[in-house]
Design an enzyme around this catalytic site. Structure first.
Site, PDB file in Angstrom:
ATOM      1  N   HIS A  83       1.552   3.150   5.801  1.00 49.14           N
ATOM      2  CA  HIS A  83       1.606   3.362   4.356  1.00 49.14           C
ATOM      3  C   HIS A  83       0.532   4.378   3.992  1.00 49.14           C
ATOM      4  O   HIS A  83      -0.604   4.278   4.451  1.00 49.14           O
ATOM      5  CB  HIS A  83       1.376   2.032   3.618  1.00 49.14           C
ATOM      6  CG  HIS A  83       1.466   2.163   2.144  1.00 49.14           C
ATOM      7  ND1 HIS A  83       2.579   2.683   1.516  1.00 49.14           N
ATOM      8  CD2 HIS A  83       0.571   1.872   1.162  1.00 49.14           C
ATOM      9  CE1 HIS A  83       2.365   2.686   0.207  1.00 49.14           C
ATOM     10  NE2 HIS A  83       1.153   2.206  -0.031  1.00 49.14           N
ATOM     11  N   HIS A  99      -0.878   5.800  -4.695  1.00 49.61           N
ATOM     12  CA  HIS A  99       0.134   5.714  -3.637  1.00 49.61           C
ATOM     13  C   HIS A  99       1.477   5.288  -4.205  1.00 49.61           C
ATOM     14  O   HIS A  99       1.556   4.665  -5.254  1.00 49.61           O
ATOM     15  CB  HIS A  99      -0.311   4.789  -2.502  1.00 49.61           C
ATOM     16  CG  HIS A  99      -0.798   3.447  -2.929  1.00 49.61           C
ATOM     17  ND1 HIS A  99      -0.166   2.281  -2.560  1.00 49.61           N
ATOM     18  CD2 HIS A  99      -1.862   3.065  -3.671  1.00 49.61           C
ATOM     19  CE1 HIS A  99      -0.834   1.244  -3.060  1.00 49.61           C
ATOM     20  NE2 HIS A  99      -1.861   1.698  -3.741  1.00 49.61           N
ATOM     21  N   CYS A 141       6.057   7.259   0.621  1.00 48.06           N
ATOM     22  CA  CYS A 141       4.620   7.360   0.358  1.00 48.06           C
ATOM     23  C   CYS A 141       3.972   8.510   1.119  1.00 48.06           C
ATOM     24  O   CYS A 141       3.032   9.142   0.620  1.00 48.06           O
ATOM     25  CB  CYS A 141       3.923   6.036   0.672  1.00 48.06           C
ATOM     26  SG  CYS A 141       4.130   5.493   2.391  1.00 48.06           S
TER      27      CYS A 141
END
Length: 165
Positions: free
Chosen positions: A41, A53, A141
């Site tokens: 991530h 994010h 992301c």
């Protein structure tokens, strides 16, 4: 995650850092995803213990309370968010993406990094204006973080996956 240890290099041009004093605004950071060992991530560290994010609906747990540090409520659906570093890390180890040279197998982006303040400004602009709806293949992301950092929305994870198919 304020452990006292030095930053170390790992294969792939990635910097592994558990010493938060090395973290600078404008850094493209990432962490491994629990339950998905080959996935990570990504976000942009904007300073003051904050990260911007893009979250996928599947990354957002619905049974956790609001964070006492940043006020993040993890049941907001797919969206671009600003959270504290602890919410971003979710108990995982901090990693910093390096931008020196391109190597697909090492997951290094092919574009040079923009100046740190420009990266932070881009992240805040997108936080206000949006970055589109999350899509694993075309708008995830990592696309967000590399766009902020280079001006090009790419996901090295997806490119590598596509070359393996």
């Amino acid at each position: 995650m304020g452990q006292k240890s030095s930053s170390t290099s790992v294969p792939g041009g990635k910097s592994s850092s558990s010493d938060l004093s090395r973290l600078k605004p404008g850094d493209h950071i990432y962490r491994n995803m629990k339950g998905f060992p080959i996935s990570s991530h990504h976000g942009i560290y904007v300073g003051d213990d904050r990260v911007i994010h893009l979250l996928a609906p599947s990354l957002i747990p619905t049974s956790y309370p609001e964070c006492n540090t940043c006020g993040f409520t993890p049941n907001m659906g797919s969206c671009l968010v600003q959270t504290c570093l602890n919410c971003f890390l979710a108990g995982e180890k901090l990693e910093i993406m390096m931008y020196e040279g391109f190597n697909l197998l090492q997951l290094k982006p092919p574009y040079p990094a923009k100046p740190a303040q420009e990266v932070v400004d881009t992240a805040f602009t997108l936080l206000r204006e949006g970055f589109g709806i999350y899509d694993l293949l075309t708008n995830n992301c990592e696309h967000f973080a590399t766009y902020c950092k280079t001006g090009h929305a790419i996901s090295m994870q997806i490119l590598l996956l596509m070359t393996m198919m």
